[in-house]
Design an enzyme around this catalytic site. Structure first.
Site, PDB file in Angstrom:
ATOM      1  N   PRO A 362      -7.841  22.464 -27.765  1.00  0.00           N
ATOM      2  CA  PRO A 362      -7.675  22.845 -26.431  1.00  0.00           C
ATOM      3  C   PRO A 362      -7.106  21.146 -25.877  1.00  0.00           C
ATOM      4  O   PRO A 362      -7.755  20.305 -25.825  1.00  0.00           O
ATOM      5  CB  PRO A 362      -9.189  22.924 -25.799  1.00  0.00           C
ATOM      6  N   ASP A 538      -8.129  15.951 -27.234  1.00  0.00           N
ATOM      7  CA  ASP A 538      -8.728  17.150 -27.912  1.00  0.00           C
ATOM      8  C   ASP A 538     -10.212  17.390 -26.654  1.00  0.00           C
ATOM      9  O   ASP A 538     -11.087  16.473 -26.815  1.00  0.00           O
ATOM     10  CB  ASP A 538      -9.179  17.109 -29.254  1.00  0.00           C
ATOM     11  N   HIS A 539     -10.100  18.367 -25.913  1.00  0.00           N
ATOM     12  CA  HIS A 539     -11.027  18.278 -25.083  1.00  0.00           C
ATOM     13  C   HIS A 539     -12.362  18.948 -25.735  1.00  0.00           C
ATOM     14  O   HIS A 539     -13.427  18.946 -24.866  1.00  0.00           O
ATOM     15  CB  HIS A 539     -10.668  19.357 -23.720  1.00  0.00           C
ATOM     16  N   ARG A 540     -12.396  19.257 -26.871  1.00  0.00           N
ATOM     17  CA  ARG A 540     -13.715  19.337 -27.324  1.00  0.00           C
ATOM     18  C   ARG A 540     -14.605  18.083 -27.884  1.00  0.00           C
ATOM     19  O   ARG A 540     -15.832  18.136 -27.827  1.00  0.00           O
ATOM     20  CB  ARG A 540     -13.403  20.189 -28.739  1.00  0.00           C
ATOM     21  N   ILE A 542     -13.465  14.961 -26.444  1.00  0.00           N
ATOM     22  CA  ILE A 542     -13.388  14.031 -25.198  1.00  0.00           C
ATOM     23  C   ILE A 542     -13.281  14.678 -24.105  1.00  0.00           C
ATOM     24  O   ILE A 542     -12.660  15.842 -23.898  1.00  0.00           O
ATOM     25  CB  ILE A 542     -11.860  13.229 -25.503  1.00  0.00           C
TER      26      ILE A 542
END
Ligand code: CAO
Length: 566
Positions: A362, A538-540, A542
């Site tokens: 994501p 990577d929004h998982r 960060i």
């Protein structure tokens, strides 16, 4: 030993039909009517059965060859050679045997319309025994409601084709619908009365099929045996012809067309030849799932192979995304000339990595501009020294050094997400990859321990690795172990872009072309050299706050590189 040349039989005048499968190998014992090869034209697939039993001694064709009637397929050893006396004996034997068979009405094999070389042919009893009377059935156009003079847009079979019940014989098209006419019975096509481009109405003859095996009379056997002087080819008998009509077209056969000109056939009327259908059955594949790439969407054997290959190579990633609608195949040639060029190995690998990352990660991209006015002044002041040292000093080594400091300050960016999705793997080293544009594609060599290297060392290493990349001399080791990537398009142009994270890293910095912009210094606008930065992450792993802190730290360091000393 008697060697017989087995040739391509009458294939309805079609020339240059492609060999898509050779079903036997040298040394194989083949039985009468066993498939030897599968040929496929753009209209039909056809299996060529052996006209005689024997052992394959040599194969004269290869996959992909294009064959026409009379071309030699292979040589068969059919057993001991018979001399002239033997042949006479065989003929009388045949007459006698056939008479008695006729009397006893025992079932016989059908005649096979097949050419065997005169030169090498010595009819053996088994060959002669194959003369039997076939039952011919005429297949005509079924009831189509009110429709008359409907265009025949495709004839799906050729003379000599074996069709199974339900196989498509022709495709008809009105301005409202397309419809396949399926065969109501199984058999072998012995004549075609309809051609592509013609029009058809109910009751019109489509073709004649040779159906079941029926015994023949002594007189017929006699004439058949006498014809052996010319060849062992057995004539097809034109016995009283029965007529069979396919069932009237039902709603599920006639399907309304769309204006786009797509295919309108329902799943039961899959467009594929008998050989392809059989292969699908053999491997247990639901042929309705397969997309055809042949003319008019015909399913060919390669489509089955491709379908299976895709299914086998599908990674959990692609499985997880199976809900993604497929991009349709388009024949671009219909709009103008096209040229096909294979992707380089590097390009294909990059495409795969990008796709994997795009689907798994994501992405969020955060933008900022760094005021590098002072840095640029300092950089220019180093030019003479750089020349002395034999390096070129661009903004990139400073960016590397500043990113290393930002990574140390924000360790989440110097990490990877564990594959279990439950842990972050923090790296205690700072290796940074640089995206390098080469004629063969994008590569990302990695500079190790960036935090421990000087600007001069980083400048030299960037040049060395970029050159190595352009010379295609990078080793796997040069491209492994990265923690973070910088993709600089600054020398090319652009105001900003959203780079794709180079997994398993969790962030990437995009650098665009600096430009002079007015900057408010608290009392006035002053010209400043602003460097556009875009940080994808990577929004998982960060959060937005982490990214904000990283980018703020980075722009601050770039604005005042004395901070690197802190
Ligand atoms: N703004 C303005 N000018 C810039 C700049 C920027 N952000 N970055 C570099 N420049 C200038 C340099 O200073 C140099 O000018 P001078 O010769 O006057 O000093 C000129 O542009 C050429 O620089 P360079 O490209 O030779 O060197 P680099 O260190 O900037 O980059 C490398 C090296 C290997 C990264 C680069 O050659 C390259 O391949 N870039 C493309 C990377 C890429 O394709 N990324 C996309 C990945 S996503 O698809």
């Amino acid at each position: 030993m008697s060697i017989e040349l087995i040739k391509v039989p009458d294939i309805g005048g079609t020339e240059g039909v492609e060999v898509i499968e050779i079903c036997v190998a040298v040394g194989d014992q083949v039985e009468l009517e066993q498939s030897l090869v599968v040929l496929e034209s753009d209209k039909a697939s056809m299996e060529v059965p052996s006209p005689i039993a024997g052992t394959v001694t040599s194969i004269k064709i290869s996959d992909g060859d294009e064959l026409s009637e009379g071309d030699v397929i292979l040589e068969l050893d059919t057993g001991p050679v018979l001399d002239d006396v033997d042949i006479d004996a065989v003929r009388s034997e045949v007459l006698l045997e056939s008479e008695s068979e006729s009397e006893s009405e025992s079932e016989a094999e059908p005649a096979i319309d097949f050419s065997i070389s005169e030169k090498t042919t010595t009819p053996s009893p088994s060959a002669v025994d194959q003369s039997f009377e076939p039952k011919i059935e005429m297949i005509s156009v079924p009831d189509m409601g009110d429709a008359e003079n409907v265009d025949v847009i495709e004839v799906c079979v050729n003379i000599g084709d074996e069709v199974a019940e339900g196989d498509s014989l022709i495709v008809l098209e009105t301005d409202k619908a397309s419809m396949e006419v399926p065969s109501p019975v199984a058999g072998k096509v012995v004549s075609l009365a309809i051609q592509e481009g013609a029009t058809a109405s109910a009751g019109m003859e489509i073709l004649q099929l040779e159906l079941a095996k029926t015994p023949i009379t002594a007189t017929e056997v006699e004439s058949s045996a006498n014809s052996l002087d010319e060849s062992v080819e057995a004539p097809v008998k034109s016995e009283p012809i029965t007529t069979t009509q396919p069932a009237p077209m039902s709603a599920d056969v006639i399907v309304n067309s769309s204006s786009s000109g797509e295919k309108f056939l329902n799943s039961d009327s899959v467009y594929a030849g008998p050989a392809v259908r059989r292969l699908a059955r053999e491997i247990g594949l639901d042929i309705t799932l397969v997309e055809g790439t042949g003319p008019r969407g015909r399913i060919v054997k390669d489509d089955l192979k491709l379908y299976i290959k895709k299914a086998l190579t599908a990674t959990p990633t692609t499985t997880a995304t199976s809900g993604i609608p497929r991009i349709p195949d388009i024949d671009f040639g219909q709009f103008g000339d096209v040229k096909l060029e294979s992707l380089s190995k590097i390009h294909r690998a990059t495409a795969q990595n990008m796709h994997r990352s795009w689907l798994n990660v994501p992405h969020v991209t955060q933008f900022d501009d760094a005021d590098i006015s002072d840095l640029e002044e300092f950089r220019k002041s180093l030019k003479a020294e750089a020349e002395q040292r034999g390096v070129k000093i661009t903004p990139l080594p400073f960016l590397l050094k500043a990113c290393a400091a930002a990574l140390r300050e924000n360790p989440k960016f110097n990490a990877s997400l564990h594959t279990d999705g439950q842990q972050l793997v923090y790296k205690q080293y700072v290796n940074i990859g640089i995206a390098v544009d080469t004629p063969l594609g994008l590569v990302v060599p990695v500079i190790r321990d960036v935090d421990k290297k000087s600007i001069w060392e980083l400048a030299a290493e960037t040049i060395r690795l970029a050159q190595k990349a352009k010379d295609r001399k990078l080793k796997i080791d040069d491209m492994q172990g990265g923690c973070f990537t910088i993709s600089s398009l600054g020398s090319i142009g652009g105001q900003g872009f959203t780079p794709i994270v180079n997994t398993p890293e969790v962030a990437i910095l995009g650098v665009s072309k600096l430009s002079v912009k007015p900057l408010w210094n608290g009392s006035e606008f002053v010209p400043a050299k602003m460097l556009p930065l875009s940080l994808s992450y990577d929004h998982r792993a960060i959060n937005g706050g982490d990214a904000g802190r990283f980018l703020t730290y980075l722009t601050a360091v770039l604005a005042d590189i004395r901070r690197l000393a802190l």
